[in-house]
Structure formats: C-alpha cells, structure tokens
Design a protein around this motif. Sequence first.
Motif, PDB file in Angstrom:
ATOM      1  N   ALA A  19       0.826  -1.202   0.000  1.00 38.64           N
ATOM      2  CA  ALA A  19       0.000   0.000   0.000  1.00 38.64           C
ATOM      3  C   ALA A  19       0.867   1.261   0.000  1.00 38.64           C
ATOM      4  N   ARG A  20       1.953   1.231   0.738  1.00 43.33           N
ATOM      5  CA  ARG A  20       2.866   2.379   0.801  1.00 43.33           C
ATOM      6  C   ARG A  20       3.489   2.646  -0.569  1.00 43.33           C
ATOM      7  N   LYS A  21       3.856   1.573  -1.285  1.00 41.24           N
ATOM      8  CA  LYS A  21       4.443   1.740  -2.620  1.00 41.24           C
ATOM      9  C   LYS A  21       3.424   2.303  -3.609  1.00 41.24           C
ATOM     10  N   SER A  39      -5.377   7.253  -0.570  1.00 38.93           N
ATOM     11  CA  SER A  39      -6.056   6.758   0.631  1.00 38.93           C
ATOM     12  C   SER A  39      -6.012   5.233   0.755  1.00 38.93           C
ATOM     13  N   ILE A  40      -5.270   4.567  -0.108  1.00 39.03           N
ATOM     14  CA  ILE A  40      -5.156   3.104  -0.027  1.00 39.03           C
ATOM     15  C   ILE A  40      -4.360   2.730   1.213  1.00 39.03           C
ATOM     16  N   ASN A  41      -4.862   1.727   1.938  1.00 41.16           N
ATOM     17  CA  ASN A  41      -4.144   1.239   3.111  1.00 41.16           C
ATOM     18  C   ASN A  41      -4.046  -0.282   3.065  1.00 41.16           C
ATOM     19  N   ALA A  42      -3.515  -0.881   4.097  1.00 46.43           N
ATOM     20  CA  ALA A  42      -3.271  -2.323   4.121  1.00 46.43           C
ATOM     21  C   ALA A  42      -4.570  -3.118   4.027  1.00 46.43           C
ATOM     22  N   GLU A  43      -5.666  -2.581   4.539  1.00 51.63           N
ATOM     23  CA  GLU A  43      -6.936  -3.314   4.496  1.00 51.63           C
ATOM     24  C   GLU A  43      -7.403  -3.535   3.063  1.00 51.63           C
ATOM     25  N   ILE A  65      -5.505  -4.114   0.537  1.00 52.46           N
ATOM     26  CA  ILE A  65      -4.702  -5.226   0.034  1.00 52.46           C
ATOM     27  C   ILE A  65      -5.151  -6.533   0.688  1.00 52.46           C
ATOM     28  N   LEU A  66      -5.383  -6.510   1.999  1.00 50.14           N
ATOM     29  CA  LEU A  66      -5.767  -7.721   2.718  1.00 50.14           C
ATOM     30  C   LEU A  66      -7.126  -8.253   2.264  1.00 50.14           C
ATOM     31  N   ASN A  67      -8.003  -7.372   1.793  1.00 53.33           N
ATOM     32  CA  ASN A  67      -9.308  -7.805   1.280  1.00 53.33           C
ATOM     33  C   ASN A  67      -9.179  -8.607  -0.002  1.00 53.33           C
ATOM     34  N   ARG A  68      -8.060  -8.509  -0.695  1.00 51.82           N
ATOM     35  CA  ARG A  68      -7.862  -9.231  -1.955  1.00 51.82           C
ATOM     36  C   ARG A  68      -7.135 -10.565  -1.774  1.00 51.82           C
ATOM     37  N   ARG A  69      -6.782 -10.916  -0.545  1.00 58.18           N
ATOM     38  CA  ARG A  69      -6.118 -12.193  -0.295  1.00 58.18           C
ATOM     39  C   ARG A  69      -7.095 -13.344  -0.508  1.00 58.18           C
ATOM     40  N   LEU A  70      -6.584 -14.468  -0.961  1.00 56.35           N
ATOM     41  CA  LEU A  70      -7.412 -15.643  -1.204  1.00 56.35           C
ATOM     42  C   LEU A  70      -8.127 -16.083   0.067  1.00 56.35           C
ATOM     43  N   GLN A  71      -7.443 -16.029   1.186  1.00 53.56           N
ATOM     44  CA  GLN A  71      -8.020 -16.433   2.464  1.00 53.56           C
ATOM     45  C   GLN A  71      -9.272 -15.625   2.771  1.00 53.56           C
ATOM     46  N   THR A  72      -9.214 -14.322   2.581  1.00 52.32           N
ATOM     47  CA  THR A  72     -10.343 -13.447   2.877  1.00 52.32           C
ATOM     48  C   THR A  72     -11.500 -13.704   1.921  1.00 52.32           C
ATOM     49  N   ILE A  73     -11.207 -13.892   0.652  1.00 49.00           N
ATOM     50  CA  ILE A  73     -12.265 -14.074  -0.342  1.00 49.00           C
ATOM     51  C   ILE A  73     -12.953 -15.422  -0.159  1.00 49.00           C
ATOM     52  N   VAL A  74     -12.204 -16.473   0.206  1.00 48.48           N
ATOM     53  CA  VAL A  74     -12.815 -17.785   0.479  1.00 48.48           C
ATOM     54  C   VAL A  74     -13.795 -17.657   1.635  1.00 48.48           C
TER      55      VAL A  74
END
Length: 168
Positions: free
Chosen positions: A48-50, A94-98, A100-109
């Motif tokens: 997110a920082r990048k 305004s992008i933050n870590a959340e 990015i974390l929402n796009r993880r496979l674990q979260t989507i499953v």
Amino acid sequence: MGDPRKLRKKWEGPGHPWDKTRLENELRLLGKFGLRNKKELWIAQTMARKIRHRARELLALPEDVRKKEEENLLKRLYSQGIVQSNAVLDDLLSINAEHILNRRLQTIVYQKGLAKTIYQARQMIVHGHIGINGRRVTSPGYLVKRSEEDLIDIISSSPFKRELEASQ
C-alpha cells in the motif's frame, strides 16, 4: 534472474516498534483477516505504501506525461481489485493495508462462504482444498485478481466438495 537463495525482502517493519496505537491496530487486523504473523500484515502495508508513493510521484509530473502512466496504474490496480473502475489518482492516496488484505485468497474464500471462519479458510487453502479455475492454490496470501474472483471453488477431489454435494 539472480540467486534464489538471496531474495529481496518484500516488507519493511515499523519505524517505531513499541507504539501502542499501532500495536493495537495491528492486533485488530491480525484477528480480522486471520493472519499468521505480523510479517503478512507488513507485506500488505508495504504494498500500500508503494502504491501511495507511486501516486505522489505521478501527481508531481507534468499533465501531458502523467496521463498515460496514470491510466496504466489505475487499470492495473482495477484488474487486481484494489480500486473501483471510476477511481482517480487522488483515490490512490487513501489506499491502506486493508484494501490489500481484502484481496487475499483467504479473505475471499471466507467472504464467499466456502469456510465457516477466516481460520478455517486458511486451513482449507493450505491443505489444498481450494482452487482457482480448477488449479489448486495453497497460498493463503495469494492476491486474487478481479477476473479470478468468480472462479474460486472447492477442488473436486476434496472431501469438502463431497460433503457439500451430499447435503444438497
């Protein structure tokens, strides 16, 4: 290509390791997204920082140079599912870590209802019960693209699939 034993770090740790508000926020995110350790969170924060840094660089460029690069960046982030289709460059700040974390496979499953808890989603992925378009994926940190989101399902050889079919 380089030596595979000398990979670059994908994350940067916190500048102030004992900041109470940051520690509380990290602990909340670890529980919400079912992360194994803080390194997984720091990877998302670094990504997110990048993105924010690249957006600031583009804002500093002249208008004629910026337009094409801005369009490419927004298109790439849209295909990754991080931003919406009508996003502008200011939204990237305004992008933050959340995000990015929402796009993880674990979260989507977990969000699709294939697992009862976020921790069960992680276990199902690591044990090889989840696949994308029939291809087994065993990394819970895999960032799912927008086009792959509908293709996530339980692998046909999994006992979970047989239980699901038997209950229907």
